[in-house]
Design a protein around this motif. Sequence first.
Motif, PDB file in Angstrom:
ATOM      1  N   ILE A   1       0.843  -1.191   0.000  1.00 52.14           N
ATOM      2  CA  ILE A   1       0.000   0.000   0.000  1.00 52.14           C
ATOM      3  C   ILE A   1       0.877   1.241   0.000  1.00 52.14           C
ATOM      4  O   ILE A   1       1.895   1.293   0.683  1.00 52.14           O
ATOM      5  CB  ILE A   1      -0.919   0.006   1.242  1.00 52.14           C
ATOM      6  N   ALA A   2       0.463   2.237  -0.775  1.00 50.13           N
ATOM      7  CA  ALA A   2       1.123   3.549  -0.755  1.00 50.13           C
ATOM      8  C   ALA A   2       0.180   4.527  -0.054  1.00 50.13           C
ATOM      9  O   ALA A   2      -1.014   4.571  -0.368  1.00 50.13           O
ATOM     10  CB  ALA A   2       1.436   4.021  -2.152  1.00 50.13           C
ATOM     11  N   VAL A   3       0.697   5.283   0.898  1.00 54.33           N
ATOM     12  CA  VAL A   3      -0.101   6.272   1.621  1.00 54.33           C
ATOM     13  C   VAL A   3       0.580   7.633   1.513  1.00 54.33           C
ATOM     14  O   VAL A   3       1.794   7.722   1.400  1.00 54.33           O
ATOM     15  CB  VAL A   3      -0.302   5.870   3.106  1.00 54.33           C
ATOM     16  N   ASP A   4      -0.218   8.670   1.528  1.00 54.89           N
ATOM     17  CA  ASP A   4       0.294  10.043   1.463  1.00 54.89           C
ATOM     18  C   ASP A   4       0.067  10.721   2.808  1.00 54.89           C
ATOM     19  O   ASP A   4      -0.923  10.445   3.493  1.00 54.89           O
ATOM     20  CB  ASP A   4      -0.423  10.830   0.365  1.00 54.89           C
ATOM     21  N   ALA A   5       0.987  11.607   3.168  1.00 53.95           N
ATOM     22  CA  ALA A   5       0.882  12.316   4.440  1.00 53.95           C
ATOM     23  C   ALA A   5       1.774  13.548   4.396  1.00 53.95           C
ATOM     24  O   ALA A   5       2.563  13.734   3.473  1.00 53.95           O
ATOM     25  CB  ALA A   5       1.300  11.418   5.597  1.00 53.95           C
ATOM     26  N   GLU A   6       1.626  14.377   5.410  1.00 51.01           N
ATOM     27  CA  GLU A   6       2.533  15.504   5.609  1.00 51.01           C
ATOM     28  C   GLU A   6       3.582  15.047   6.622  1.00 51.01           C
ATOM     29  O   GLU A   6       3.241  14.621   7.726  1.00 51.01           O
ATOM     30  CB  GLU A   6       1.771  16.705   6.154  1.00 51.01           C
ATOM     31  N   PHE A   7       4.853  15.103   6.225  1.00 54.89           N
ATOM     32  CA  PHE A   7       5.927  14.603   7.085  1.00 54.89           C
ATOM     33  C   PHE A   7       6.054  15.483   8.311  1.00 54.89           C
ATOM     34  O   PHE A   7       6.086  16.696   8.228  1.00 54.89           O
ATOM     35  CB  PHE A   7       7.252  14.595   6.304  1.00 54.89           C
ATOM     36  N   GLY A   8       6.140  14.850   9.480  1.00 54.71           N
ATOM     37  CA  GLY A   8       6.288  15.590  10.723  1.00 54.71           C
ATOM     38  C   GLY A   8       7.690  15.486  11.284  1.00 54.71           C
ATOM     39  O   GLY A   8       8.439  16.454  11.317  1.00 54.71           O
ATOM     40  N   ALA A   9       8.071  14.270  11.690  1.00 60.02           N
ATOM     41  CA  ALA A   9       9.379  14.074  12.325  1.00 60.02           C
ATOM     42  C   ALA A   9       9.701  12.586  12.349  1.00 60.02           C
ATOM     43  O   ALA A   9       8.870  11.750  12.032  1.00 60.02           O
ATOM     44  CB  ALA A   9       9.359  14.630  13.746  1.00 60.02           C
TER      45      ALA A   9
ATOM     46  N   GLU B   1      16.468   6.995  16.243  1.00 61.72           N
ATOM     47  CA  GLU B   1      16.982   5.688  15.827  1.00 61.72           C
ATOM     48  C   GLU B   1      17.005   5.477  14.320  1.00 61.72           C
ATOM     49  O   GLU B   1      18.003   4.966  13.853  1.00 61.72           O
ATOM     50  CB  GLU B   1      16.196   4.582  16.510  1.00 61.72           C
ATOM     51  N   PRO B   2      16.115   5.699  13.466  1.00 60.08           N
ATOM     52  CA  PRO B   2      14.692   5.982  13.628  1.00 60.08           C
ATOM     53  C   PRO B   2      13.891   4.695  13.776  1.00 60.08           C
ATOM     54  O   PRO B   2      14.164   3.704  13.114  1.00 60.08           O
ATOM     55  CB  PRO B   2      14.310   6.693  12.344  1.00 60.08           C
ATOM     56  N   VAL B   3      12.897   4.745  14.636  1.00 61.03           N
ATOM     57  CA  VAL B   3      12.008   3.621  14.851  1.00 61.03           C
ATOM     58  C   VAL B   3      10.638   3.930  14.263  1.00 61.03           C
ATOM     59  O   VAL B   3       9.941   3.044  13.807  1.00 61.03           O
ATOM     60  CB  VAL B   3      11.898   3.299  16.358  1.00 61.03           C
ATOM     61  N   ALA B   4      10.279   5.221  14.240  1.00 63.02           N
ATOM     62  CA  ALA B   4       8.965   5.613  13.740  1.00 63.02           C
ATOM     63  C   ALA B   4       9.033   6.990  13.089  1.00 63.02           C
ATOM     64  O   ALA B   4       9.882   7.809  13.422  1.00 63.02           O
ATOM     65  CB  ALA B   4       7.949   5.630  14.880  1.00 63.02           C
ATOM     66  N   PHE B   5       8.124   7.181  12.123  1.00 64.83           N
ATOM     67  CA  PHE B   5       7.924   8.489  11.498  1.00 64.83           C
ATOM     68  C   PHE B   5       6.618   9.055  12.029  1.00 64.83           C
ATOM     69  O   PHE B   5       5.601   8.354  12.062  1.00 64.83           O
ATOM     70  CB  PHE B   5       7.803   8.375   9.970  1.00 64.83           C
ATOM     71  N   GLN B   6       6.623  10.313  12.425  1.00 63.62           N
ATOM     72  CA  GLN B   6       5.396  10.994  12.829  1.00 63.62           C
ATOM     73  C   GLN B   6       4.910  11.761  11.620  1.00 63.62           C
ATOM     74  O   GLN B   6       5.667  12.500  10.983  1.00 63.62           O
ATOM     75  CB  GLN B   6       5.655  11.933  14.005  1.00 63.62           C
ATOM     76  N   VAL B   7       3.631  11.556  11.249  1.00 66.88           N
ATOM     77  CA  VAL B   7       3.061  12.223  10.085  1.00 66.88           C
ATOM     78  C   VAL B   7       1.731  12.859  10.467  1.00 66.88           C
ATOM     79  O   VAL B   7       1.086  12.464  11.438  1.00 66.88           O
ATOM     80  CB  VAL B   7       2.854  11.229   8.911  1.00 66.88           C
ATOM     81  N   ASP B   8       1.325  13.840   9.692  1.00 67.08           N
ATOM     82  CA  ASP B   8       0.029  14.491   9.852  1.00 67.08           C
ATOM     83  C   ASP B   8      -0.775  14.275   8.580  1.00 67.08           C
ATOM     84  O   ASP B   8      -0.211  14.068   7.496  1.00 67.08           O
ATOM     85  CB  ASP B   8       0.211  15.991  10.095  1.00 67.08           C
ATOM     86  N   SER B   9      -2.094  14.321   8.700  1.00 67.94           N
ATOM     87  CA  SER B   9      -3.014  14.174   7.568  1.00 67.94           C
ATOM     88  C   SER B   9      -2.696  12.920   6.747  1.00 67.94           C
ATOM     89  O   SER B   9      -2.538  12.983   5.531  1.00 67.94           O
ATOM     90  CB  SER B   9      -2.966  15.416   6.671  1.00 67.94           C
ATOM     91  N   LEU B  10      -2.605  11.797   7.412  1.00 66.94           N
ATOM     92  CA  LEU B  10      -2.302  10.527   6.746  1.00 66.94           C
ATOM     93  C   LEU B  10      -3.515  10.073   5.949  1.00 66.94           C
ATOM     94  O   LEU B  10      -4.582   9.828   6.501  1.00 66.94           O
ATOM     95  CB  LEU B  10      -1.915   9.464   7.783  1.00 66.94           C
ATOM     96  N   ARG B  11      -3.354   9.981   4.629  1.00 71.05           N
ATOM     97  CA  ARG B  11      -4.435   9.557   3.743  1.00 71.05           C
ATOM     98  C   ARG B  11      -4.241   8.086   3.388  1.00 71.05           C
ATOM     99  O   ARG B  11      -3.293   7.730   2.695  1.00 71.05           O
ATOM    100  CB  ARG B  11      -4.469  10.426   2.493  1.00 71.05           C
ATOM    101  N   THR B  12      -5.141   7.259   3.888  1.00 69.37           N
ATOM    102  CA  THR B  12      -5.093   5.820   3.661  1.00 69.37           C
ATOM    103  C   THR B  12      -6.320   5.402   2.853  1.00 69.37           C
ATOM    104  O   THR B  12      -7.254   6.203   2.678  1.00 69.37           O
ATOM    105  CB  THR B  12      -5.091   5.063   5.009  1.00 69.37           C
TER     106      THR B  12
END
Length: 117
Positions: A71-79, A83-94
């Motif tokens: 699956i490809a999802v679009d979002a606004e990159f946050g942080a 490590e990185p272990v996780a990406f924080q995103v806003d307005s995640l469109r699934t």
Amino acid sequence: MTDPLPVPVPILRLPRGPDISGGRGFSRDSRRNSQHFPELQAARAALRERFLRLLSSARGRPARFWLWSGIAVDAEFGAADAEPVAFQVDSLRTPLGVQGAALLRCGDVLAFSIPLE
């Protein structure tokens, strides 16, 4: 009347960093080996710097994430965490809708791109 039950709130627990004794985090062997290969250490440092610069310039920009599930999802990159272990995103469109904010685990992300302006 009885009081309503409180709604449980999930708690995000981030992993702890390495300690001084080497019991958690980085292996002592890898640090010793990197001293014997300065060109390898320089290459890793350059790649790490490029990655961190990418993360800092990506904040607030639209991004596309391809997940291992296909699956490809679009979002606004946050942080991203260190490590990185996780990406924080806003307005995640699934395919199921839009989430105001979300954490994408790096283990679930195959690749991501941020369009150039």
